[in-house]
Scaffold this active site. Structure first.
Site, PDB file in Angstrom:
ATOM      1  N   PRO A 132       0.581  -1.324   0.275  1.00  0.00           N
ATOM      2  CA  PRO A 132      -0.059  -0.424   0.021  1.00  0.00           C
ATOM      3  C   PRO A 132       1.080   1.128  -0.036  1.00  0.00           C
ATOM      4  O   PRO A 132       0.958   1.578   1.330  1.00  0.00           O
ATOM      5  CB  PRO A 132      -0.614  -0.163   0.980  1.00  0.00           C
ATOM      6  CG  PRO A 132      -0.448  -0.695   1.713  1.00  0.00           C
ATOM      7  CD  PRO A 132       0.865  -1.958   1.312  1.00  0.00           C
ATOM      8  N   GLU A 133       1.060   1.611  -0.996  1.00  0.00           N
ATOM      9  CA  GLU A 133       0.834   3.397  -1.055  1.00  0.00           C
ATOM     10  C   GLU A 133       0.327   3.552  -1.883  1.00  0.00           C
ATOM     11  O   GLU A 133      -1.009   3.100  -2.250  1.00  0.00           O
ATOM     12  CB  GLU A 133       2.802   3.746  -1.926  1.00  0.00           C
ATOM     13  CG  GLU A 133       3.652   3.246  -1.301  1.00  0.00           C
ATOM     14  CD  GLU A 133       5.054   2.987  -1.457  1.00  0.00           C
ATOM     15  OE1 GLU A 133       5.343   4.557  -2.399  1.00  0.00           O
ATOM     16  OE2 GLU A 133       6.076   2.072  -1.496  1.00  0.00           O
TER      17      GLU A 133
ATOM     18  N   LYS B 133      -3.614   7.929   0.994  1.00  0.00           N
ATOM     19  CA  LYS B 133      -3.725   6.408   1.020  1.00  0.00           C
ATOM     20  C   LYS B 133      -4.802   6.449   2.586  1.00  0.00           C
ATOM     21  O   LYS B 133      -4.404   5.150   3.739  1.00  0.00           O
ATOM     22  CB  LYS B 133      -2.155   6.150   2.652  1.00  0.00           C
ATOM     23  CG  LYS B 133      -1.439   5.746   1.303  1.00  0.00           C
ATOM     24  CD  LYS B 133       0.534   5.628   2.504  1.00  0.00           C
ATOM     25  CE  LYS B 133       1.292   6.667   2.366  1.00  0.00           C
ATOM     26  NZ  LYS B 133       2.759   6.561   3.002  1.00  0.00           N
TER      27      LYS B 133
END
Length: 368
Positions: free
Chosen positions: A2-3, A54
DNA sequence: CGTCCACGTCTAC
DNA sequence: TAGACCTGGACGG
């Protein structure tokens, strides 16, 4: 993983998989999760998703029912609820049959089907979190990908903030200004612009316009050849644009690649994997599959499908945090698969052994 | 078996 | 500005 780009792909995944699907009943949380309960239950509702930097927001929308009696049933939601997620290091969404629920599913939404399917938030390490009736976290800045103009403005107009006293490699992780940039992206971006990671952020950023003057220009490419490196001439392709623009375009590039990590263009080099014969390659492929949000056919051999797109290999320009924070070696152009793991923070703990992990990369010894 | 490493926040000293 | 929070994969012995 996760970016910003992965979060956004996650939202696309949800919208695609859940289009037309009717969900029902309560939202269920795993025993082990410490995130808050989601006090929502509804006979029939839909799920849509959006992302900002994010974070991902799921919107639970009850479907209209003309049966007013049903409405009056206890615990029946008649209002939408937003649930805002952060993915931590390992969060993602999956939509599966009930018996294929992934391990480490921590929040589940059940479809009104028999057999039912389940949208679940999966998060192995549980660093992720969610908030029922959530809003975008107020301290986070505009999305680098989808609120580009306000993102720029937010940075440019706050350069006097003490936050910009820090080195640029740190500031790029400050979600108040760079909502969506993570460790890999900051490394990639600084690398592409050849910016030394430890120059003061303000000195890199001051002088940038709050309007992107490049906006309409073609991203032409220039080649810079560095003759100094005698044994291998490193060729750097550099896109036009200032740092803030790349904070926008590089993540979008990742989105357009379908989240298949960061890729290089052109010649993949002589050791590019050609098939999935080797166990390593298989593993890799599997791993990638686990986290890509594109449609997978069950049982379809992932690797053998030849995409018309240029096939590529992970570049991993990434420079591990400790690395980047210790020395300025992100300059080494083509990192290998595994990031060259550097020594511990306080070297005292480190035995005399060489700090390189086997994929031994260029990492020159820190001048420290 | 053990050690190290991982795309991120959080909060406590 | 260190830890703390977690699980699991890769690798070494």
């Amino acid at each position: 993983m996760p970016e910003g780009p992965e979060l956004h792909l996650g939202s696309l995944y949800v919208n695609k998989m859940c289009a037309g699907v009717v969900f029902t009943g309560p939202v269920r949380k795993s025993e082990v999760s410490k995130s808050p309960d989601v006090p929502f239950t509804c006979e029939a509702y839909r799920i849509t998703a959006s992302s900002r930097g994010k974070e991902v927001k799921l919107r639970l929308t009850p479907m209209k029912s003309d049966d007013s009696k049903q409405r009056s049933k206890a615990g029946q939601a008649d209002q939408t609820m937003d649930v805002v997620f952060r993915f931590g290091m390992s969060g993602y969404f999956r939509f599966t049959s009930e018996d294929e629920l992934p391990k480490h599913s921590h929040l589940c939404f059940y479809s009104k089907e028999t057999p039912c399917r389940v949208l679940s938030f999966v998060d192995t390490r549980r660093f992720g979190s969610w908030q029922a009736n959530g809003t975008w976290q107020p301290d986070r800045g505009p999305c680098i990908m989808f609120e580009y103009e306000s993102f720029r403005k937010n940075v440019v107009t706050h350069l006097s903030d003490r936050a910009f006293d820090r080195p640029i490699c740190e500031v790029l992780l400050n979600q108040k200004y760079f909502n969506g940039i993570g460790n890999y992206l900051r490394a990639e971006i600084l690398f592409r612009l050849n910016i030394p990671p430890f120059v003061p952020a303000r000195s890199v950023l001051e002088g940038l316009e709050s309007e992107d003057l490049c906006e309409n220009e073609k991203p032409l490419k220039t080649e810079i050849k560095d003759e100094k490196t005698s044994d291998r001439v490193k060729t750097v392709k550099e896109e036009t644009g200032d740092l803030l623009r790349l904070c926008h375009t590089v993540p979008l590039e990742v989105v357009n690649q379908g989240g298949k990590e960061l890729w290089f263009n052109g010649d993949p080099g002589p050791m590019a994997p050609k098939d999935l014969k080797s166990p390593k390659a298989k593993k890799r492929a599997k791993k990638t599959e686990d986290h890509d949000y594109t449609d997978k056919k069950k049982g379809a051999k992932g690797g053998s499908k030849s995409t018309p797109k240029k096939k590529v290999v992970k570049q991993e320009t990434k420079t591990a945090k400790k690395e980047i924070e210790k020395s300025e070696e992100m300059v080494s152009p083509q990192k290998k698969k595994r990031p060259a793991a550097r020594g511990r923070k306080t070297s005292s703990a480190e035995p005399a052994a060489g700090p390189e992990k086997r994929s031994g990369r260029v990492t020159r010894q820190s001048s420290k």
